[in-house]
Scaffold this motif. Sequence first.
Motif, short mmCIF file in Angstrom:
data_model
loop_
_atom_site.label_atom_id
_atom_site.label_comp_id
_atom_site.label_asym_id
_atom_site.label_seq_id
_atom_site.Cartn_x
_atom_site.Cartn_y
_atom_site.Cartn_z
N PHE A 86 0.83 -1.20 0.00
CA PHE A 86 0.00 0.00 0.00
C PHE A 86 0.86 1.25 0.00
O PHE A 86 2.05 1.22 0.34
CB PHE A 86 -0.99 0.00 1.17
N ASP A 181 -3.57 -1.49 -2.14
CA ASP A 181 -4.41 -0.38 -1.71
C ASP A 181 -3.66 0.94 -1.85
O ASP A 181 -2.45 1.01 -1.61
CB ASP A 181 -4.84 -0.55 -0.24
N LEU A 183 -4.27 4.65 -0.27
CA LEU A 183 -5.06 5.35 0.73
C LEU A 183 -4.92 6.86 0.55
O LEU A 183 -3.88 7.36 0.14
CB LEU A 183 -4.59 4.98 2.14
N THR A 195 -7.52 -0.92 6.62
CA THR A 195 -6.59 -1.63 5.74
C THR A 195 -5.70 -2.58 6.53
O THR A 195 -5.52 -3.75 6.14
CB THR A 195 -5.72 -0.61 4.97
N TYR A 199 -5.19 -6.72 6.58
CA TYR A 199 -3.90 -7.39 6.43
C TYR A 199 -3.59 -8.34 7.58
O TYR A 199 -2.52 -8.95 7.61
CB TYR A 199 -2.78 -6.35 6.33
N ARG A 253 -10.41 4.99 0.77
CA ARG A 253 -9.63 3.82 0.40
C ARG A 253 -9.94 3.47 -1.05
O ARG A 253 -11.10 3.30 -1.41
CB ARG A 253 -9.98 2.64 1.32
N THR A 255 -9.02 0.79 -4.01
CA THR A 255 -8.36 -0.47 -4.35
C THR A 255 -7.79 -0.38 -5.76
O THR A 255 -8.49 -0.07 -6.70
CB THR A 255 -9.36 -1.64 -4.27
#
Length: 256
Positions: A86, A181, A183, A195, A199, A253, A255
């Motif tokens: 991310f 991701d 953010l 997030t 994980y 967020r 994706t």
Amino acid sequence: MIVDPRTANISVFVSYRHRFMYFPVPKCGSTTMRTVLVKLYGEQGVQPEQDWTGTGAAPVTDAAWFRLTDANLPKFLGMHQGFRTFTIIRAPEGRLMSNYRYRLYVYARFFDKLTYFRAGMFKAAARLKGQDGRRAQMARLWSAISFGDFVRGLQRTGLTWDLHLVPQALAVRKATVRFTDVLHLEQLNEALPETLRAYGVEDGLLAAILPLPSLNATPKTALAISEEDIEVIKDLYFLDYAEFDFGSQTTGRVTA
């Protein structure tokens, strides 16, 4: 003074405990994230940043920071297959305001040397009085160079002389990285715990990092910004506005 984030050294945080990687983008919450990640794993649980050459034993800590080159990034990713990835992005106007608040002295040093010299005199005088010289220097720079002056100055100088200024799209656009991701900094308080929980980070650990620290933050209300400034910023950062949706964030967020 040309810098290219696509070939500059890459900083990456790796959680071996929870199998994820975080790639910082300059002026997009990276100072906050360093504090958060130490809270998450403890001072002893995070190996200090080191150059990665593809050799040597794996860290014995829960997590580690590495510096990579663009050339060895594919090998590094190959050795961490299955890890989620991310990064964090920020609305360009807020990011530029933060650069004005904390990096104006660099701009002045290169492009407004007289103002930089005068501000340095204020810094020296403050230190002689036992005061905060850096604060006095920055106060002088802010009074002499407005945010609008800074924005229009960047029209002349371009953005490639400081890694903190280059468009985020260039920093994020790594052909070999597929981010799980992306953010938005503006919604990080909600997006980051969500997030990390996805994980596999335990709720007990998440409680230790909340509320997230607000470091080097410059709220929009702290600076006057005109419609003309906004138009210039949109022109300067057209790549970011084209690549990311900064106008209709709903969850914080995205994706990838």
